[in-house]
Design an enzyme around this catalytic site. Structure first.
Site, mmCIF file in Angstrom:
data_model
loop_
_atom_site.group_PDB
_atom_site.id
_atom_site.type_symbol
_atom_site.label_atom_id
_atom_site.label_comp_id
_atom_site.label_asym_id
_atom_site.label_seq_id
_atom_site.Cartn_x
_atom_site.Cartn_y
_atom_site.Cartn_z
ATOM 1 N N GLY A 1 -6.842 43.960 2.672
ATOM 2 C CA GLY A 1 -6.653 43.919 4.131
ATOM 3 C C GLY A 1 -7.978 44.219 4.804
ATOM 4 O O GLY A 1 -8.639 43.349 5.376
ATOM 5 N N TYR B 1 -8.104 59.919 10.974
ATOM 6 C CA TYR B 1 -8.804 60.190 9.709
ATOM 7 C C TYR B 1 -10.201 60.749 9.915
ATOM 8 O O TYR B 1 -10.991 60.760 8.955
ATOM 9 C CB TYR B 1 -9.008 58.894 8.903
ATOM 10 C CG TYR B 1 -7.884 57.942 8.787
ATOM 11 C CD1 TYR B 1 -6.661 58.336 8.239
ATOM 12 C CD2 TYR B 1 -8.026 56.609 9.177
ATOM 13 C CE1 TYR B 1 -5.628 57.426 8.101
ATOM 14 C CE2 TYR B 1 -7.000 55.695 9.032
ATOM 15 C CZ TYR B 1 -5.799 56.114 8.491
ATOM 16 O OH TYR B 1 -4.788 55.206 8.343
ATOM 17 N N CYS C 1 -5.099 62.208 26.968
ATOM 18 C CA CYS C 1 -4.984 63.674 27.085
ATOM 19 C C CYS C 1 -4.841 64.336 25.717
ATOM 20 O O CYS C 1 -3.829 64.996 25.429
ATOM 21 C CB CYS C 1 -3.777 64.014 27.945
ATOM 22 S SG CYS C 1 -3.776 63.062 29.452
ATOM 23 N N TYR D 1 -6.846 47.810 10.913
ATOM 24 C CA TYR D 1 -6.199 49.054 11.330
ATOM 25 C C TYR D 1 -6.700 49.472 12.718
ATOM 26 O O TYR D 1 -6.846 50.660 13.005
ATOM 27 C CB TYR D 1 -6.401 50.158 10.266
ATOM 28 C CG TYR D 1 -5.963 49.678 8.899
ATOM 29 C CD1 TYR D 1 -4.607 49.528 8.611
ATOM 30 C CD2 TYR D 1 -6.886 49.297 7.921
ATOM 31 C CE1 TYR D 1 -4.190 49.024 7.382
ATOM 32 C CE2 TYR D 1 -6.477 48.800 6.695
ATOM 33 C CZ TYR D 1 -5.127 48.681 6.431
ATOM 34 O OH TYR D 1 -4.701 48.179 5.224
HETATM 35 N N1 PLP Z 1 -1.246 46.544 -0.479
HETATM 36 C C1 PLP Z 1 -0.479 47.607 -0.204
HETATM 37 C C2 PLP Z 1 0.775 47.801 -0.958
HETATM 38 C C3 PLP Z 1 -0.865 48.529 0.782
HETATM 39 O O1 PLP Z 1 -0.099 49.579 1.049
HETATM 40 C C4 PLP Z 1 -2.078 48.316 1.481
HETATM 41 C C5 PLP Z 1 -2.541 49.259 2.509
HETATM 42 O O2 PLP Z 1 -2.015 50.298 2.753
HETATM 43 C C6 PLP Z 1 -2.838 47.177 1.184
HETATM 44 C C7 PLP Z 1 -2.397 46.310 0.194
HETATM 45 C C8 PLP Z 1 -4.126 46.866 1.900
HETATM 46 O O3 PLP Z 1 -5.048 47.853 1.744
HETATM 47 P P1 PLP Z 1 -6.549 47.637 2.230
HETATM 48 O O4 PLP Z 1 -6.502 47.270 3.669
HETATM 49 O O5 PLP Z 1 -7.216 48.920 1.989
HETATM 50 O O6 PLP Z 1 -7.112 46.531 1.397
#
Ligand code: PLP
Length: 417
Positions: free
Chosen positions: A275, A316, A343, A372
């Site tokens: 992701g 984070y 706030c 994200y």
């Molecule tokens: N696959 C699963 C099952 C996940 O929970 C996540 C992220 O939480 C991802 C893939 C994607 O992770 P990233 O954005 O770190 O590649």
């Protein structure tokens, strides 16, 4: 690594000047680069080409329909975690046989619609869930593909909130329980339990934890083979880290060099679920400085974006590089906190950071906000979620308009009590 660069001291996204977008669409504003997005996808595909993996982009990182479609059009599948993400995946035109579904808490409704659609497989995370998927598939008279998400119990060396592959985390199934499930797989008459899934965490900048996890799984695959249990696929999850600050993040090639030889030995179909690696550096959040406030102890640059737009620093303590949309080389540098209007004291983008002096009315780019970012945005403080623009070459497309005030209350009923 990304297509946000200065030309004549003005920040451009590909061939479009970002200040022009900020003026046209207002701020806060997410701006994404198509070429960056696609090149990250292609880099991973190229690095792993020997095993011809199915790369299922993780929808949670950035779920805008146009982002999903751009990747699906290049051959990507999608990794989903909810009925809402399945809805988006289908709307974006993703063939069901390229969708994989993980989540520790899939509801009956979500399982039903996924089976009806014929997704590639569920990544099952507990025995109770396997029983439930089997029960629902039986009602439909269907056989459904399932992989077992294994919790390999490795330390991914990332933030504790995004660690998912330690045995104390809620995700996945331990090896011994998984061994029992595979041995008794015929009990699940409406499931084809055909593979293994792992996902050990996010923003992982070292290869060693992956190698450790993959080695544990390959040993397990051998053990199953010895019992005449032959699998079809191995989903190694996502989690590849990117450079936000000074991380020495692994490239796709370096990652592949270490992991690929292990994967090749399995002979299984490989699935990868990145992701952040694909979307993270493909997006920025543009904010405007509203006020400059000096207190006896600090200087604050107060911007019009807040933790509701990008929650990563608050959640984070994540670092994001901040860049002015217009560089003025003669500017003095100063130490300041860059904060939002919300706030909460956790509403910040930089703390005690040495940055070029900012004046009210000037624009700043919060870099590395493509993953994200919007997907974790909220309406906290009754703020409208920002607009999103996707740039391709010299063209900019509004891929989500800014929410309206009406949107904030559209699902509410005003009751006279
Ligand atoms: N696959 C699963 C099952 C996940 O929970 C996540 C992220 O939480 C991802 C893939 C994607 O992770 P990233 O954005 O770190 O590649």
């Amino acid at each position: 690594m990304h297509d946000f660069k200065y030309k004549n001291n003005k920040l451009f996204c590909e061939k479009v000047e970002v200040t022009k977008l900020a003026r046209q669409y207002g701020t806060p504003l997410y701006v994404y680069s198509y070429s960056t997005l696609i090149s990250h996808y292609l880099k991973l595909k190229e690095a792993f080409k020997e095993v011809n993996p199915l790369i299922c982009y993780s929808v949670k990182a950035n779920s805008n329909l146009s982002i999903l479609k751009a990747l699906v059009d290049k051959g990507a599948g999608l990794d989903i975690v909810s009925g809402g993400e399945l809805f988006r995946a289908i709307k974006a035109g993703c063939p069901a046989n390229r969708i994989v579904y993980a989540s520790v808490g899939k509801t009956d409704g979500e399982i039903r619609v996924s089976i009806k659609r014929g997704i590639l497989f569920f990544n099952a995370e507990s025995l109770a869930e396997l029983d439930n998927i089997n029960r629902i598939a039986k009602i439909f008279g269907k056989t459904t593909n399932v992989t077992i998400r294994i919790n390999p119990d490795v330390e991914p060396k990332t933030h504790k909130f995004i660690t998912t592959g330690k045995i104390t985390n809620k995700f996945g199934i331990d090896f011994e329980t998984a061994a029992k499930i595979f041995a008794e797989r015929k009990k699940f008459g409406n499931l084809r339990i055909c593979g293994i899934h792992i996902h050990i965490g996010s923003q992982i900048t070292e290869t060693a934890p992956y190698v450790a996890a993959v080695l544990k799984v390959t040993d397990f695959i051998k053990r199953l083979k010895g019992q005449n249990i032959n699998l079809e696929c191995f989903n190694i999850g996502g989690g590849l880290g990117i450079i936000y600050d000074k991380e020495n993040a692994q490239t796709a090639e370096k990652f592949a060099k270490e992991v690929l030889p292990l994967l090749k030995k399995t002979g299984l179909k490989i699935i990868i679920e990145p992701g952040r690696f694909i979307a993270g550096n493909a997006g920025i959040l543009v904010a405007k400085a509203l006020y400059i406030k000096s207190t006896p102890s600090k200087k604050f640059v107060i911007v019009d974006a807040g933790m509701n737009d990008l929650i990563r620093p608050a959640l984070y303590e994540a670092y994001h590089q901040l860049l002015p949309l217009e560089q003025v080389k003669s500017r003095e540098k100063e130490v300041a906190d860059v904060v939002g209007p919300i706030c909460e004291s956790s509403d910040y983008f930089a703390k005690e950071r040495l940055i070029p002096e900012v004046n009210a009315g000037e624009y700043l780019a919060v870099m590395g906000a493509g993953a994200y970012g919007f997907s974790m945005a909220s309406n906290y403080n009754s703020r409208r979620r920002p607009a999103e623009v996707l740039v391709k070459g010299n063209k900019a497309f509004l891929i989500r308009k800014r929410e309206s005030f009406l949107h904030l209350i559209e699902n509410e009923n005003l009751i006279n009590l």
